[in-house]
Design a protein around this motif. Structure first.
Motif, PDB file in Angstrom:
ATOM      1  N   LYS A  46      55.170  34.163  38.046  1.00 54.16           N
ATOM      2  CA  LYS A  46      54.737  35.200  37.104  1.00 54.16           C
ATOM      3  C   LYS A  46      54.504  36.474  37.904  1.00 54.16           C
ATOM      4  CE  LYS A  46      54.117  32.155  33.776  1.00 54.16           C
ATOM      5  NZ  LYS A  46      54.704  32.142  32.481  1.00 54.16           N
ATOM      6  N   ASP A  47      54.530  37.616  37.206  1.00 56.46           N
ATOM      7  CA  ASP A  47      54.203  38.861  37.909  1.00 56.46           C
ATOM      8  C   ASP A  47      53.599  39.861  36.933  1.00 56.46           C
ATOM      9  OD1 ASP A  47      56.410  41.071  37.209  1.00 56.46           O
ATOM     10  OD2 ASP A  47      57.420  39.136  37.392  1.00 56.46           O
ATOM     11  N   VAL A  48      52.878  40.794  37.507  1.00 56.84           N
ATOM     12  CA  VAL A  48      52.283  41.894  36.762  1.00 56.84           C
ATOM     13  C   VAL A  48      52.436  43.142  37.621  1.00 56.84           C
ATOM     14  CG1 VAL A  48      49.950  41.437  37.633  1.00 56.84           C
ATOM     15  CG2 VAL A  48      50.233  42.678  35.503  1.00 56.84           C
ATOM     16  N   GLU A  49      52.728  44.267  36.985  1.00 52.59           N
ATOM     17  CA  GLU A  49      52.907  45.521  37.705  1.00 52.59           C
ATOM     18  C   GLU A  49      51.732  46.439  37.368  1.00 52.59           C
ATOM     19  OE1 GLU A  49      56.335  48.948  38.161  1.00 52.59           O
ATOM     20  OE2 GLU A  49      56.843  46.994  37.369  1.00 52.59           O
ATOM     21  N   ILE A  50      51.160  47.043  38.414  1.00 55.13           N
ATOM     22  CA  ILE A  50      50.017  47.933  38.223  1.00 55.13           C
ATOM     23  C   ILE A  50      50.282  49.269  38.917  1.00 55.13           C
ATOM     24  CG2 ILE A  50      48.343  46.045  38.023  1.00 55.13           C
ATOM     25  CD1 ILE A  50      47.495  46.701  40.933  1.00 55.13           C
ATOM     26  N   PRO A  51      49.685  50.345  38.408  1.00 52.77           N
ATOM     27  CA  PRO A  51      49.790  51.624  39.124  1.00 52.77           C
ATOM     28  C   PRO A  51      48.927  51.572  40.379  1.00 52.77           C
ATOM     29  CG  PRO A  51      48.402  51.864  37.189  1.00 52.77           C
ATOM     30  CD  PRO A  51      48.948  50.468  37.160  1.00 52.77           C
ATOM     31  N   VAL A  52      49.276  52.351  41.383  1.00 53.81           N
ATOM     32  CA  VAL A  52      48.512  52.321  42.631  1.00 53.81           C
ATOM     33  C   VAL A  52      47.067  52.756  42.434  1.00 53.81           C
ATOM     34  CG1 VAL A  52      50.459  52.559  44.172  1.00 53.81           C
ATOM     35  CG2 VAL A  52      49.327  54.590  43.359  1.00 53.81           C
ATOM     36  N   THR A  53      46.782  53.451  41.345  1.00 53.10           N
ATOM     37  CA  THR A  53      45.398  53.848  41.081  1.00 53.10           C
ATOM     38  C   THR A  53      44.508  52.628  40.843  1.00 53.10           C
ATOM     39  OG1 THR A  53      45.906  54.142  38.731  1.00 53.10           O
ATOM     40  CG2 THR A  53      46.021  56.100  40.136  1.00 53.10           C
ATOM     41  N   GLN A  54      45.096  51.467  40.569  1.00 52.34           N
ATOM     42  CA  GLN A  54      44.339  50.241  40.305  1.00 52.34           C
ATOM     43  C   GLN A  54      44.283  49.291  41.508  1.00 52.34           C
ATOM     44  OE1 GLN A  54      42.708  49.425  37.293  1.00 52.34           O
ATOM     45  NE2 GLN A  54      43.038  51.614  37.021  1.00 52.34           N
ATOM     46  N   ILE A  55      44.880  49.672  42.646  1.00 49.93           N
ATOM     47  CA  ILE A  55      44.981  48.745  43.772  1.00 49.93           C
ATOM     48  C   ILE A  55      43.624  48.370  44.360  1.00 49.93           C
ATOM     49  CG2 ILE A  55      45.399  50.463  45.580  1.00 49.93           C
ATOM     50  CD1 ILE A  55      47.005  46.975  45.294  1.00 49.93           C
ATOM     51  N   LYS A  56      42.700  49.307  44.440  1.00 53.52           N
ATOM     52  CA  LYS A  56      41.375  48.960  44.989  1.00 53.52           C
ATOM     53  C   LYS A  56      40.684  47.935  44.109  1.00 53.52           C
ATOM     54  CE  LYS A  56      40.408  52.979  47.791  1.00 53.52           C
ATOM     55  NZ  LYS A  56      39.471  54.031  48.139  1.00 53.52           N
ATOM     56  N   LYS A  57      40.795  48.099  42.795  1.00 56.62           N
ATOM     57  CA  LYS A  57      40.209  47.135  41.870  1.00 56.62           C
ATOM     58  C   LYS A  57      40.879  45.762  42.045  1.00 56.62           C
ATOM     59  CE  LYS A  57      39.507  46.162  37.004  1.00 56.62           C
ATOM     60  NZ  LYS A  57      39.849  46.533  35.642  1.00 56.62           N
ATOM     61  N   ALA A  58      42.195  45.759  42.177  1.00 56.54           N
ATOM     62  CA  ALA A  58      42.934  44.507  42.345  1.00 56.54           C
ATOM     63  C   ALA A  58      42.501  43.782  43.613  1.00 56.54           C
ATOM     64  CB  ALA A  58      44.435  44.778  42.371  1.00 56.54           C
ATOM     65  N   LEU A  59      42.264  44.533  44.682  1.00 58.91           N
ATOM     66  CA  LEU A  59      41.890  43.924  45.961  1.00 58.91           C
ATOM     67  C   LEU A  59      40.434  43.460  46.003  1.00 58.91           C
ATOM     68  CD1 LEU A  59      43.742  46.371  48.381  1.00 58.91           C
ATOM     69  CD2 LEU A  59      44.391  44.016  47.824  1.00 58.91           C
ATOM     70  N   LYS A  66      54.179  54.240  43.947  1.00 54.51           N
ATOM     71  CA  LYS A  66      53.616  54.595  42.633  1.00 54.51           C
ATOM     72  C   LYS A  66      53.110  53.364  41.880  1.00 54.51           C
ATOM     73  CE  LYS A  66      54.813  58.925  42.995  1.00 54.51           C
ATOM     74  NZ  LYS A  66      53.878  59.789  43.609  1.00 54.51           N
ATOM     75  N   PHE A  67      53.795  52.229  42.037  1.00 54.24           N
ATOM     76  CA  PHE A  67      53.432  50.999  41.348  1.00 54.24           C
ATOM     77  C   PHE A  67      53.475  49.833  42.322  1.00 54.24           C
ATOM     78  CE2 PHE A  67      54.985  53.753  38.033  1.00 54.24           C
ATOM     79  CZ  PHE A  67      54.081  53.539  36.998  1.00 54.24           C
ATOM     80  N   ILE A  68      52.659  48.826  42.053  1.00 59.64           N
ATOM     81  CA  ILE A  68      52.597  47.612  42.860  1.00 59.64           C
ATOM     82  C   ILE A  68      52.913  46.432  41.942  1.00 59.64           C
ATOM     83  CG2 ILE A  68      51.114  46.084  44.230  1.00 59.64           C
ATOM     84  CD1 ILE A  68      51.460  48.703  45.622  1.00 59.64           C
ATOM     85  N   ARG A  69      53.805  45.555  42.376  1.00 58.98           N
ATOM     86  CA  ARG A  69      54.087  44.349  41.605  1.00 58.98           C
ATOM     87  C   ARG A  69      53.405  43.174  42.303  1.00 58.98           C
ATOM     88  NH1 ARG A  69      59.705  43.620  39.228  1.00 58.98           N
ATOM     89  NH2 ARG A  69      58.692  45.085  37.848  1.00 58.98           N
ATOM     90  N   LEU A  70      52.525  42.513  41.571  1.00 59.12           N
ATOM     91  CA  LEU A  70      51.796  41.355  42.080  1.00 59.12           C
ATOM     92  C   LEU A  70      52.461  40.096  41.528  1.00 59.12           C
ATOM     93  CD1 LEU A  70      48.238  42.738  41.279  1.00 59.12           C
ATOM     94  CD2 LEU A  70      49.453  42.880  43.454  1.00 59.12           C
ATOM     95  N   GLN A  71      52.824  39.168  42.395  1.00 62.58           N
ATOM     96  CA  GLN A  71      53.464  37.929  41.962  1.00 62.58           C
ATOM     97  C   GLN A  71      52.590  36.746  42.335  1.00 62.58           C
ATOM     98  OE1 GLN A  71      57.404  38.068  43.804  1.00 62.58           O
ATOM     99  NE2 GLN A  71      58.230  38.517  41.767  1.00 62.58           N
ATOM    100  N   PHE A  72      52.653  35.723  41.480  1.00 61.07           N
ATOM    101  CA  PHE A  72      51.906  34.504  41.709  1.00 61.07           C
ATOM    102  C   PHE A  72      52.632  33.364  41.020  1.00 61.07           C
ATOM    103  CE2 PHE A  72      50.489  36.521  37.906  1.00 61.07           C
ATOM    104  CZ  PHE A  72      50.336  35.497  36.987  1.00 61.07           C
TER     105      PHE A  72
END
Length: 53
Positions: free
Chosen positions: A33-46, A19-25
């Motif tokens: 740092k990290d940010v959590e996004i809904p999976v509906t935003q994964i294509k945009k993130a990639l 349901k959610f993806i946590r991106l860490q950097f």
């Protein structure tokens, strides 16, 4: 499952009902740092990235 490309990521998300993806950097000072996004935003993130503040 070994993730090799965008299609593998999308397939794993669907298979595991994610349901959610946590991106860490790490910032320029080495602090994690990290940010959590809904999976509906994964294509945009990639493809274009995700903005955050």
């Amino acid at each position: 499952m070994i993730i090799k490309n965008e299609n593998d990521v999308l397939k794993a998300i669907e298979e595991h009902n994610v349901k959610f993806i946590r991106l860490q950097f790490t910032d320029i000072q080495g602090v994690v740092k990290d940010v959590e996004i809904p999976v509906t935003q994964i294509k945009k993130a990639l493809t274009t990235g995700i903005s955050f503040d």
